[in-house]
Design a protein around this motif. Sequence first.
Motif: not given
Length: 653
Positions: A536-543
Amino acid sequence: MHTFGNRRDIDGLRALAVIPVVLFHFGLGFSGGFVGVDVFFVISGYLITSIIFREISAGRFSFVDFWARRARRILPALSVVLLACLVVGWLLLTPKDLSQLGRAVRYQATFMSNILFMRQDGYFNPASDFKPLLHTWSLSVEEQYYVFFPMLMVLLTRFFKHWRMVLGGLLLLSFGLNIWIINRNPDAAFFLLPMRAWELLCGAMLAVVPATSTKLRPWVYEAVSCLGLLSVLYAMFALDKFTPFPGKAALLPVLGAAAMIWANGHRSTVVGRVLSHPALVGVGLISYSLYLWHWPVFVYANAISVDAMVWSESVLWIALSVMLAVLSWKFVELPFRDRRVLATRKSILVGGLAAIVVLGTTGQVIRSADGVPDRLSGLAKAYADSREWQAGQLQCLMDSDSREPMKVCRFGPESHDTPEQLVWGDSHAAHLLPAIKSDAELYNQPVWLISLSGCPPIPGKVSRKQCADFNKRVASLIQEKRIHDVVLAARWSLYLYGAEDGDMRNAIYKHESREVAEQRVSAQIRETVASIRQTGAQVWLVKEVPLQRQGTIARLSSLAMVGRSAADVGRPITDHLARQHFISELFASLSAADPNVHVLDPAPILCPDGICRAALKGVSQYKDEDHLSDHGGERMKPLLAPVFLGENTLRGG
């Protein structure tokens, strides 16, 4: 071996060895110019053994005399260069680099710099381009050889009837050891005497082969000499820094040099007459000093270049190297060799020992004083300070030797034992700490940082088992805590393609093709994102942050010390975009497929006008070539703000 007259051809062979080394180091052709060192080894083995064998045969060999002659030949010019490196280093180097230089001086004073450099970056690693004494590794190999080989010759000639066969056996043993270890420990094969001794022993065997009255036809000597030259030249042009070396490849320069020495020792050949040309002989005479001076000149010139040297600058610096070599040969080498200075063997040995002690002690003092940071002030000091994390990143970053199952750094409200946000990754997650801490306090939200050096946040196969265990624990924690936002940060390209210099140690699929590696890493990243989304978590992909070229951050301080602006030091963003192309497309596809997967790109902040500058307004954005400094990490606050605000204002793709 019977010799033919005055061996001016050997002086010319020295020129053939040193010229490609210098041009290779300055980036002016000769991709395999480094093999000139191997040619030097053969020459040294031949000449030194000739002296030892002649004196043993005449019953007048003396260890003291031999070592006094070696001290007279090697130490004066070397001592001057070591002293000059320390003086210029004091004026140009950061405390960290001056401390490393002091350590190198101490090791070279005890003839062990090859051991030091073996333990550090490899010879061809760009990081080595900023070590003023890297080239002394070959001197240490020779000096170690000079200590042990005379004892070996005395023992063999006294107690073994067929001592030449024993010497040949040792040659083959060393060569075999070199072949065996080249893929197991290439740095040891490159730097250490046991794996290099065969090259010196090839020259030694030439010196002790019994002379025969049988003469071969002239064309044989011509052919052997010509083949030897072609072999050396082929190695200098065909090999490169990616060739496993020495290994089997070293046979080309070693046997080629041995062939020329052998053939021209029996008969003057066309190749020998070319090598005996006065111009080549002249370069050969100053070759030792030129070898000593050229590398420190390159390193320090590189340190004060805004960017990599262009060919015209390289030519000027080479000219300076030649000038210093001529002066060193005339005013340092010759007076000692002609016994105009410290004429007796006792005086040269005592003087040499004193120089070693003084230089070694000076190096150790500089090392113990951490490079004397009080030397620096203003911009130079600010740039140097940026190379050390002060905000706590190292306290939050588990290293590869850590036995802890997991280290968690908590920010924001202290009472919460469950974070709203979790940042997970390698050291590129840790370098975001200043922004994480600041945003957590600003938005009053609990956030955890969990990072392990060299470990990307992906399941399955990674660089080592510790990473897999660590990642499993973090994944379980995310499942258990029901975290709202998970931020994934890593130096993604490192695990896909290895380092920019070709070092593949951290590449996960180093033995696969680029396409296969991309497919497999893509599948692992997709699996990670999917498993997090299931909680249920949002995912934040850091370049990945744009990388700087090797040595760039150290260069900032050097430029400040000489009053040059560092405003233009950096890389075009096009370099970064090309390397990140696959990751960018992958992240964009993941974000497009799921509105709860977001992409954060630090490049627009770090490269606002198309240039990814190392420093901004007199402050370094980087700690080293790929990690942000405290200041650079602080600048990531707006990048991470959407994670805390629940907004998509900085989504990229």
